[in-house]
Design a protein around this motif. Structure first.
Motif, PDB file in Angstrom:
ATOM      1  N   LEU A  27     -59.449  15.615 -12.384  1.00  0.00           N
ATOM      2  CA  LEU A  27     -59.539  14.191 -12.705  1.00  0.00           C
ATOM      3  C   LEU A  27     -58.149  13.573 -12.834  1.00  0.00           C
ATOM      4  N   GLY A  28     -57.876  12.597 -11.986  1.00  0.00           N
ATOM      5  CA  GLY A  28     -56.616  11.872 -12.046  1.00  0.00           C
ATOM      6  C   GLY A  28     -56.823  10.466 -12.592  1.00  0.00           C
ATOM      7  N   PRO A  29     -55.759   9.660 -12.631  1.00  0.00           N
ATOM      8  CA  PRO A  29     -55.853   8.299 -13.171  1.00  0.00           C
ATOM      9  C   PRO A  29     -56.874   7.429 -12.443  1.00  0.00           C
ATOM     10  N   GLU A  30     -57.103   7.753 -11.169  1.00  0.00           N
ATOM     11  CA  GLU A  30     -58.074   6.968 -10.391  1.00  0.00           C
ATOM     12  C   GLU A  30     -59.514   7.339 -10.739  1.00  0.00           C
ATOM     13  N   ASP A  31     -59.712   8.445 -11.438  1.00  0.00           N
ATOM     14  CA  ASP A  31     -61.064   8.926 -11.780  1.00  0.00           C
ATOM     15  C   ASP A  31     -61.497   8.549 -13.194  1.00  0.00           C
ATOM     16  N   THR A  32     -60.535   8.478 -14.106  1.00  0.00           N
ATOM     17  CA  THR A  32     -60.856   8.166 -15.501  1.00  0.00           C
ATOM     18  C   THR A  32     -59.577   7.773 -16.228  1.00  0.00           C
ATOM     19  N   ASP A  33     -59.714   7.270 -17.443  1.00  0.00           N
ATOM     20  CA  ASP A  33     -58.559   6.950 -18.274  1.00  0.00           C
ATOM     21  C   ASP A  33     -58.589   7.868 -19.494  1.00  0.00           C
ATOM     22  N   ILE A  34     -57.757   8.883 -19.477  1.00  0.00           N
ATOM     23  CA  ILE A  34     -57.784   9.881 -20.550  1.00  0.00           C
ATOM     24  C   ILE A  34     -57.299   9.315 -21.888  1.00  0.00           C
ATOM     25  N   THR A  35     -56.626   8.151 -21.835  1.00  0.00           N
ATOM     26  CA  THR A  35     -56.117   7.553 -23.069  1.00  0.00           C
ATOM     27  C   THR A  35     -57.168   6.698 -23.774  1.00  0.00           C
ATOM     28  N   LYS A  36     -58.310   6.477 -23.118  1.00  0.00           N
ATOM     29  CA  LYS A  36     -59.399   5.698 -23.724  1.00  0.00           C
ATOM     30  C   LYS A  36     -60.599   6.616 -23.967  1.00  0.00           C
ATOM     31  N   GLU A  37     -60.932   6.825 -25.224  1.00  0.00           N
ATOM     32  CA  GLU A  37     -61.935   7.814 -25.616  1.00  0.00           C
ATOM     33  C   GLU A  37     -63.296   7.556 -24.973  1.00  0.00           C
ATOM     34  N   ASP A  38     -63.754   6.299 -24.974  1.00  0.00           N
ATOM     35  CA  ASP A  38     -65.088   5.996 -24.440  1.00  0.00           C
ATOM     36  C   ASP A  38     -65.161   6.209 -22.930  1.00  0.00           C
ATOM     37  N   VAL A  39     -64.108   5.792 -22.220  1.00  0.00           N
ATOM     38  CA  VAL A  39     -64.065   5.955 -20.753  1.00  0.00           C
ATOM     39  C   VAL A  39     -64.052   7.440 -20.391  1.00  0.00           C
ATOM     40  N   LEU A  40     -63.192   8.198 -21.072  1.00  0.00           N
ATOM     41  CA  LEU A  40     -63.082   9.632 -20.802  1.00  0.00           C
ATOM     42  C   LEU A  40     -64.392  10.358 -21.106  1.00  0.00           C
ATOM     43  N   SER A  41     -65.010  10.035 -22.231  1.00  0.00           N
ATOM     44  CA  SER A  41     -66.266  10.692 -22.635  1.00  0.00           C
ATOM     45  C   SER A  41     -67.380  10.444 -21.623  1.00  0.00           C
ATOM     46  N   GLN A  42     -67.457   9.208 -21.129  1.00  0.00           N
ATOM     47  CA  GLN A  42     -68.476   8.878 -20.124  1.00  0.00           C
ATOM     48  C   GLN A  42     -68.270   9.695 -18.850  1.00  0.00           C
ATOM     49  N   THR A  43     -67.015   9.798 -18.414  1.00  0.00           N
ATOM     50  CA  THR A  43     -66.699  10.566 -17.197  1.00  0.00           C
ATOM     51  C   THR A  43     -67.070  12.032 -17.382  1.00  0.00           C
ATOM     52  N   LEU A  44     -66.674  12.601 -18.510  1.00  0.00           N
ATOM     53  CA  LEU A  44     -66.915  14.024 -18.762  1.00  0.00           C
ATOM     54  C   LEU A  44     -68.397  14.317 -18.980  1.00  0.00           C
ATOM     55  N   ALA A  45     -69.103  13.398 -19.611  1.00  0.00           N
ATOM     56  CA  ALA A  45     -70.539  13.592 -19.859  1.00  0.00           C
ATOM     57  C   ALA A  45     -71.307  13.746 -18.545  1.00  0.00           C
ATOM     58  N   LYS A  46     -70.882  13.031 -17.522  1.00  0.00           N
ATOM     59  CA  LYS A  46     -71.535  13.124 -16.201  1.00  0.00           C
ATOM     60  C   LYS A  46     -71.270  14.484 -15.556  1.00  0.00           C
ATOM     61  N   LEU A  47     -70.104  15.034 -15.832  1.00  0.00           N
ATOM     62  CA  LEU A  47     -69.716  16.311 -15.219  1.00  0.00           C
ATOM     63  C   LEU A  47     -70.191  17.514 -16.028  1.00  0.00           C
ATOM     64  N   SER A  48     -70.324  17.322 -17.325  1.00  0.00           N
ATOM     65  CA  SER A  48     -70.802  18.358 -18.248  1.00  0.00           C
ATOM     66  C   SER A  48     -70.085  19.707 -18.075  1.00  0.00           C
ATOM     67  N   PRO A  49     -68.752  19.724 -18.252  1.00  0.00           N
ATOM     68  CA  PRO A  49     -68.011  20.985 -18.080  1.00  0.00           C
ATOM     69  C   PRO A  49     -68.222  21.956 -19.239  1.00  0.00           C
ATOM     70  N   ASP A  50     -68.136  23.232 -18.931  1.00  0.00           N
ATOM     71  CA  ASP A  50     -68.130  24.261 -19.985  1.00  0.00           C
ATOM     72  C   ASP A  50     -66.731  24.382 -20.582  1.00  0.00           C
TER      73      ASP A  50
END
Length: 290
Positions: A27-50
């Motif tokens: 995940l790069g800047p074009e995929d999500t914003d790691i500095t924003k908790e809600d944006v990052l959580s939404q992105t990761l929730a879709k991917l559901s990584p272990d």
């Protein structure tokens, strides 16, 4: 096991993809914003990584002194956001930090348990990221401190030296800052081992041996001449830190003790930095000739 890598442009993420395979999600800047908790959580929730490996970092040490807000957002806030997500999603987090969290006054290799006292903005933001991680996710995270990282990919000391050695009649390089050069490939292997085995704790990983930046530069020139990456030798002269003032203060001695890491990552035996440098420069030579 589903592993997601945070960061897609750096030296470490490049080496992680080589190990994990081309289909690795980075995940790069074009995929999500790691500095924003809600944006990052939404992105990761879709991917559901272990497991998440955080290979994103703000590493411009001198620029960080005046670019503090962005540096803190990437090196501290983003780590806190990742730890919060992993805590609620029951995921494991591998995070990479730096020797620059230490003050450099110890004079013997730093243990993972040694107190941290960063000297500059970069080190302070990395220390803030460490604190957030260890507070929020102590049992489900692996914190790996490393140093002087380089790779055939991206910008680093090795490639800068090679460029300057073709452009300049002579070079001066600092000889009183001591640490250990580290090929990103070896570091990536440890990160993958930590991810796959969910090895929790704080560890140190670099290549073996010690060097000054001057020693490192001499080895780069010598090996580059051997491998045909340079066609002439230029004088490389040692200078003290005092002769080359920089905006950020750097640790004078930041060798890291790897004893616990050798046991925890027994499949990844550390190799002397000079041998690793030679292997990386073989890659550069191959790329140059292709």
């Amino acid at each position: 096991m589903k592993i997601v890598v945070i960061g897609n442009a750096g030296q470490l993420s490049y080496e992680l993809v080589r190990i994990l395979g081309e289909n690795t999600i980075c995940l790069g800047p074009e995929d999500t914003d790691i500095t924003k908790e809600d944006v990052l959580s939404q992105t990761l929730a879709k991917l559901s990584p272990d497991v998440i490996i955080n290979a994103a970092a703000y590493t411009a040490v001198d620029k960080a002194e005046t670019d503090l807000a962005l540096c803190h957002a990437i090196n501290a806030t983003a780590v806190e956001n990742l730890a919060k997500y992993c805590k609620q999603a029951n995921a494991f987090l591998v995070h990479v930090s730096t020797d620059y969290v230490f003050n450099g006054h110890k004079g013997s290799p730093y243990l993972p348990s040694d107190p941290i006292e960063p000297q500059g903005a970069y080190g302070k933001t990395k220390a803030d990221g460490e604190k957030a991680l260890l507070q929020l996710l102590p049992g489900a995270s692996c914190l790996i401190r490393t140093a002087w990282v380089y790779s055939a990919h991206g910008n680093n000391f090795v490639k800068t030296m090679l460029r300057l050695m073709t452009e300049k009649p002579q070079l001066t390089v600092i000889d009183d800052q001591i640490g250990t050069p580290t090929w990103a490939k070896g570091l990536a292997e440890v990160c993958v081992s930590a991810a796959k085995n969910k090895t929790a704790g704080v560890y140190h990983w670099t290549d073996e041996g010690v060097a000054s930046w001057y020693d490192f530069a001499l080895a780069i020139q010598e090996l580059a001449l051997e491998k045909g990456l340079l066609d002439k030798i230029i004088p490389v002269l040692p200078i003290p830190t005092s002769a080359y003032p920089t905006p950020a203060k750097r640790p004078q001695y930041s060798v890291l003790d790897k004893t616990s890491a050798r046991e925890a990552f027994s499949s990844c035996s550390p190799t002397h930095w000079r041998k690793q440098l030679s292997s990386m420069m073989d890659e550069l030579e191959k790329e140059t000739n292709e």
